[in-house]
Design a protein around this motif. Structure first.
Motif: not given
Length: 711
Positions: A580-585, A599-601, A625-628
């Motif tokens: 989650r944090s990598l996606y946000q950052l 995404r790979q995680m 978080w990654q759905i959109s």
């Protein structure tokens, strides 16, 4: 699991002769015991430094000694706050006959579970695989000389311990290959990735239907009346409830929010909540949270502050604000040090009695409150015979203030004022008692959770004190939990000597804390801090084949514990938090590489998460978080801080907030300021709308975005 060939009878006969062999002398007169734990700084380990057992702390030295002696490791893991750990010390480890055979035939190892979350997770998984009768603390683990476990169980009495240890000793002497095979079988069964994600996962596009499936499978696992999972005893397994709040925000499904409020209402009424001083105990022995395990742990309270604060944003229930206020007061009063950091826990025991600080006989309440004791006793279920053991009473509630005020024919404000006056009198009485001891370890991961708790409270209530608490804790971590190379330590004990290196839990929680802290301060130094930690984690924890992270760095002393673990336990899974944090950052810094790792995680965790959603609720949060693409709210201008505060009073999911008086250094904010105005932009998918001059315009747009995401 049944173990073939385990027979302990001859060995047990030998053991009964091993008494009193390990006495030492101090000063030539007083017989005392001493072991290697005298050099440790963990309160739990130091408590055992004068047991007759020749304890070695869990670490490289213990593994080396076991290899040299070719002895099995007999490991006990616990913590300083637990009453049960004290009982085991008194009933088992103080016995010189037990100490004699432990010292002679094993390498006895003592482990503080707070210092080794990777080993803790391994041992719990082994215990559950073996269907042991109890997997709580303290836990006994038998392991090969290299640290690979072959047995784990909690709640062993002296006879059970002797029998089990004797069985493994005999088998290892007679057929060591059988014991090694047991270890190998357990290793395979507790490494869920061997069969599920060691091969690269197929591409997959997550959608709202995946969240719906997650929700449909999580809810039946929950106790919708009392809150928590359908287990007794109960512990704070909060990750599903954070997911439920996000799910409610997306779908407006009423049951999702009702499940959260059922938990929070029941917790606030229960004996698990300190009705006089605030703060939550570790767990409960009953389904209604009335009979607590009396120790109070920092991470439970930090996460509950977060959950109550977020739920308040959606419900505006005054009770939730009160609980956050009281729990915050407890943390500042009892667990905060002068540097802004927070100690690990408050003991269950005071004055040599479990829960003594929190228990009341009715006669003592009568003496303190006089004629008003009846009202207080009615509110908190006090009886003359006692509502728990030994004629004592735990304070817990069955009715709300509104219900009680009506029953007494009082208006709400008058009733609450009178109840607060009575509580003040009882607090004064309790102040004469001895406060339970503190475990003064300050842990990086747990202080990071505390930062997130303060940030959530600040967002919900706008009280500047919460923001200052968050900043003070972050500065404490900067000064005392980082070494000169920017690496995190697991623990600080007040002597400026960094101890055990940080685990993935420490790094992932700290990254999340700094990302959250940026979004309420707009100070970009916290993003740099987070990015530095990401760089270290990618170098020392990352497993490129799965795209996930090991729980320990590569130089760990316990290879068996260096696993890829993705289950939520009482705390959120470190891999999922990192996802989650990598996606946000990645979005904040416009770093596609971080987004790709995230995404790979999620792809790698997809199969086990969908198979057991209640154990992987934090992954559902990452999935949301990654759905959109997230909505990005940019606030720029002189009034940016005030406008950000107003925006955060409402609950938002899948939203990132950036800003400041000026444009700063973030790519997305370049050329966005408008001279003389405070403006707001709403960005998504690299397209920005605005500038707007009011938050109402942005909220309307966000509602539209949420509606699209729902479908």
């Amino acid at each position: 699991m049944r173990f073939r060939g385990l027979s302990s009878a001859p060995w047990i006969l030998l053991l009964w002769g091993c008494t009193g062999q390990y006495l030492g002398k101090q000063g030539g007169a007083i017989e005392v015991f001493s072991n290697q734990l005298v050099a440790e700084n963990s309160p739990y380990l130091l408590r055992h430094a004068h047991d007759p057992v020749d304890w070695v702390p869990l670490g490289a030295a213990a593994i080396e000694k076991a290899r040299q002696d070719n002895h099995l490791l007999l490991i006990y893991m616990g913590d300083a706050a637990s009453f049960e750990c004290r009982q085991v010390q008194k009933e088992i480890f103080a016995d010189t006959s037990v100490a004699g055979w432990m010292n002679r035939f094993f390498v006895p190892v003592l482990a503080d579970r707070q210092l080794s979350p990777d080993a803790e997770a391994l041992f719990v998984d082994i215990c559950k695989e073996l269907d042991s009768k109890d997997c709580n603390w303290p836990m006994c683990i038998i392991a090969l000389p290299d640290g690979s476990p072959v047995y784990a169980s909690g709640s062993l009495n002296k006879v059970e311990l002797t029998r089990m240890a004797g069985s493994f000793y005999s088998l290892y002497e007679e057929a060591p290959e059988q014991v090694r095979q047991i270890a190998e079988d357990l290793r395979k069964r507790t490494r869920q990735f061997d069969n599920e994600v060691m091969n690269p996962p197929l591409p997959y596009r997550f959608s709202s239907s995946d969240l719906d499936q997650f929700y449909a499978q999580v809810v039946p696992k929950l106790d919708l009346r009392n809150g928590g999972m359908r287990d007794v005893p109960k512990v704070h397994e909060l990750s599903p409830y954070f997911f439920l709040l996000d799910y409610y925000y997306r779908t407006q499904h009423p049951q999702a929010l009702e499940a959260v409020t059922a938990l929070l209402d029941q917790l606030s009424r229960g004996g698990i909540y300190d009705q006089l001083g605030g703060g939550f105990a570790r767990g409960s022995f009953d389904e209604a949270w009335h009979t607590p395990r009396f120790e109070k742990l920092l991470p439970d309270n930090a996460r509950l502050i977060s959950l109550y604060s977020r739920a308040y944003q959606l419900t505006r229930k005054p009770l939730y604000e009160q609980v956050v206020y009281e729990t915050s007061a407890f943390l500042r009063r009892e667990l905060r040090d002068e540097n802004g950091g927070y100690y690990a826990s408050l003991d269950a025991v005071s004055e040599n009695e479990n829960g003594r600080y929190y228990l009341w006989p009715r006669i003592e309440i009568d003496g303190q409150l006089g004629k008003r004791a009846d009202l207080f006793s009615h509110v908190y279920n006090i009886t003359r015979q006692g509502n728990t053991l030994r004629g004592q009473n735990i304070l817990y509630r069955s009715f709300s203030d509104e219900e009680l005020a009506a029953a007494y024919g009082m208006d709400l404000a008058t009733f609450q004022s009178e109840l607060e006056r009575l509580k003040d009198l009882m607090r004064q009485a309790r102040s004469q008692r001895k406060l339970p001891a503190r475990d003064r370890q300050e842990l990086a991961a747990w202080n990071s959770l505390m930062i997130c708790g303060w940030v959530d409270a600040y967002r919900a209530f706008g009280d500047e004190a919460y923001l200052q608490d968050a900043l003070a804790t972050a500065r404490f971590m900067e000064e005392h939990l980082f070494n000169e190379f920017g690496q995190l330590s697991r623990q600080y004990m007040g002597d400026n000597t960094l101890q055990d290196p940080g685990t993935l839990e420490d790094y992932s929680y700290a990254i999340e804390a700094f990302v959250q802290l940026y979004q309420v301060t707009f100070q970009e130094k916290w993003l740099q801090k987070a990015e530095d930690l990401v760089g270290y984690a990618l170098t020392h924890f990352y497993h490129p084949r799965t795209g996930l992270f090991y729980s320990s760095p590569g130089d760990t002393y316990l290879p068996a514990a260096r696993r890829i673990d993705i289950r939520d336990r009482t705390l959120p899974d470190a891999n999922a938090v990192m996802c989650r944090s990598l996606y946000q950052l990645g979005y904040i810094l416009r770093k596609d590489s971080y987004i790709e790792v995230s995404r790979q995680m999620l792809l790698s965790a997809r199969t086990p998460a969908q198979n057991a959603p209640a154990e992987h609720a934090t992954w559902a949060s990452c999935m949301a978080w990654q759905i959109s693409d997230p909505a990005e709210v940019l606030i720029l201008g002189e009034e940016a801080a005030r406008m950000r505060e107003d925006f955060d009073r409402s609950y938002h999911s899948n939203v990132l907030v950036y800003g400041g008086r000026g444009e700063g250094n973030l790519p997305v904010m370049r050329s966005r300021s408008v001279f003389g105005q405070t403006v707001v932009y709403l960005c998504q998918e690299d397209s920005c709308e605005g500038p707007y001059t009011t938050l109402e315009q942005v909220e309307e747009k966000l509602m539209a975005v949420r509606s699209v995401a729902r479908h």
